[in-house]
Design a protein around this motif. Sequence first.
Motif, short mmCIF file in Angstrom:
data_model
loop_
_atom_site.label_atom_id
_atom_site.label_comp_id
_atom_site.label_asym_id
_atom_site.label_seq_id
_atom_site.Cartn_x
_atom_site.Cartn_y
_atom_site.Cartn_z
N UNK A 173 0.83 -1.21 0.00
CA UNK A 173 0.00 0.00 0.00
C UNK A 173 0.87 1.26 0.00
N UNK A 174 1.98 1.23 0.74
CA UNK A 174 2.88 2.38 0.75
C UNK A 174 3.52 2.57 -0.62
N UNK A 175 3.93 1.47 -1.25
CA UNK A 175 4.51 1.55 -2.60
C UNK A 175 3.50 2.14 -3.58
N UNK A 176 2.24 1.70 -3.46
CA UNK A 176 1.20 2.22 -4.35
C UNK A 176 1.02 3.72 -4.13
N UNK A 177 0.95 4.14 -2.86
CA UNK A 177 0.82 5.57 -2.57
C UNK A 177 1.98 6.35 -3.15
N UNK A 178 3.19 5.80 -3.03
CA UNK A 178 4.37 6.48 -3.57
C UNK A 178 4.25 6.66 -5.08
N UNK A 179 3.77 5.62 -5.76
CA UNK A 179 3.59 5.70 -7.21
C UNK A 179 2.51 6.72 -7.55
N UNK A 180 1.38 6.61 -6.88
CA UNK A 180 0.23 7.48 -7.16
C UNK A 180 0.58 8.96 -6.96
N UNK A 181 1.36 9.24 -5.94
CA UNK A 181 1.64 10.62 -5.58
C UNK A 181 2.98 11.13 -6.12
N UNK A 182 3.69 10.30 -6.86
CA UNK A 182 5.06 10.61 -7.26
C UNK A 182 5.20 11.89 -8.09
N UNK A 183 4.18 12.26 -8.79
CA UNK A 183 4.27 13.44 -9.66
C UNK A 183 3.70 14.70 -9.01
N UNK A 184 3.32 14.61 -7.73
CA UNK A 184 2.74 15.75 -7.03
C UNK A 184 3.77 16.38 -6.10
N UNK A 185 3.74 17.69 -6.01
CA UNK A 185 4.57 18.38 -5.02
C UNK A 185 3.96 18.13 -3.63
N UNK A 186 4.68 18.49 -2.59
CA UNK A 186 4.15 18.33 -1.24
C UNK A 186 2.85 19.11 -1.05
N UNK A 187 2.81 20.33 -1.58
CA UNK A 187 1.59 21.14 -1.48
C UNK A 187 0.44 20.50 -2.25
N UNK A 188 0.72 20.00 -3.45
CA UNK A 188 -0.32 19.35 -4.24
C UNK A 188 -0.83 18.09 -3.54
N UNK A 189 0.08 17.35 -2.93
CA UNK A 189 -0.34 16.14 -2.20
C UNK A 189 -1.27 16.51 -1.05
#
Length: 147
Positions: free
Chosen positions: A108-124
């Motif tokens: 689940x953590x790996x999936x979250x990392x993939x899903x959010x990989x293109x977002x900045x911290x603010x965008x996340x």
Amino acid sequence: MKQSERIGAKIACIFSHNHRYIENALESYKLKGPMFAFLLTLSHKDGCSQESLARYLKFSKATATRVITALEKEGYVYREKDENDRRIYRVFISDKGMGVVPAINAALQEWNDILLSDLSDDEEQIFRKLLDKTKNTLEEYDRNSSN
């Protein structure tokens, strides 16, 4: 076509990718569909009834029974009749089931990392807030619909 008309398709696409990724990551454990969600829930709500587990995870009683039966067959959970009400089955996670929880969390953590990989911290942060807000809206809708 309006932007809003495509939201469901985008959500379905994310859901489909999520489902495929998690199933592939947990394939060696023979965990299919929502089985991992049941194990995660039982890892911190051990001994709850089948019905309350279904309700908490928002699955039908029939689906919960099928999933729990499959988990039981794999040795991840076991059921016991409630001492006070023999109509109720309590579901418990086994040692084997607890042993797979770290792999589920890692997937689940790996999936979250993939899903959010293109977002900045603010965008996340914004994305998470919008998801929470939408989830809360739907939960409120469900509460109002069932009355």
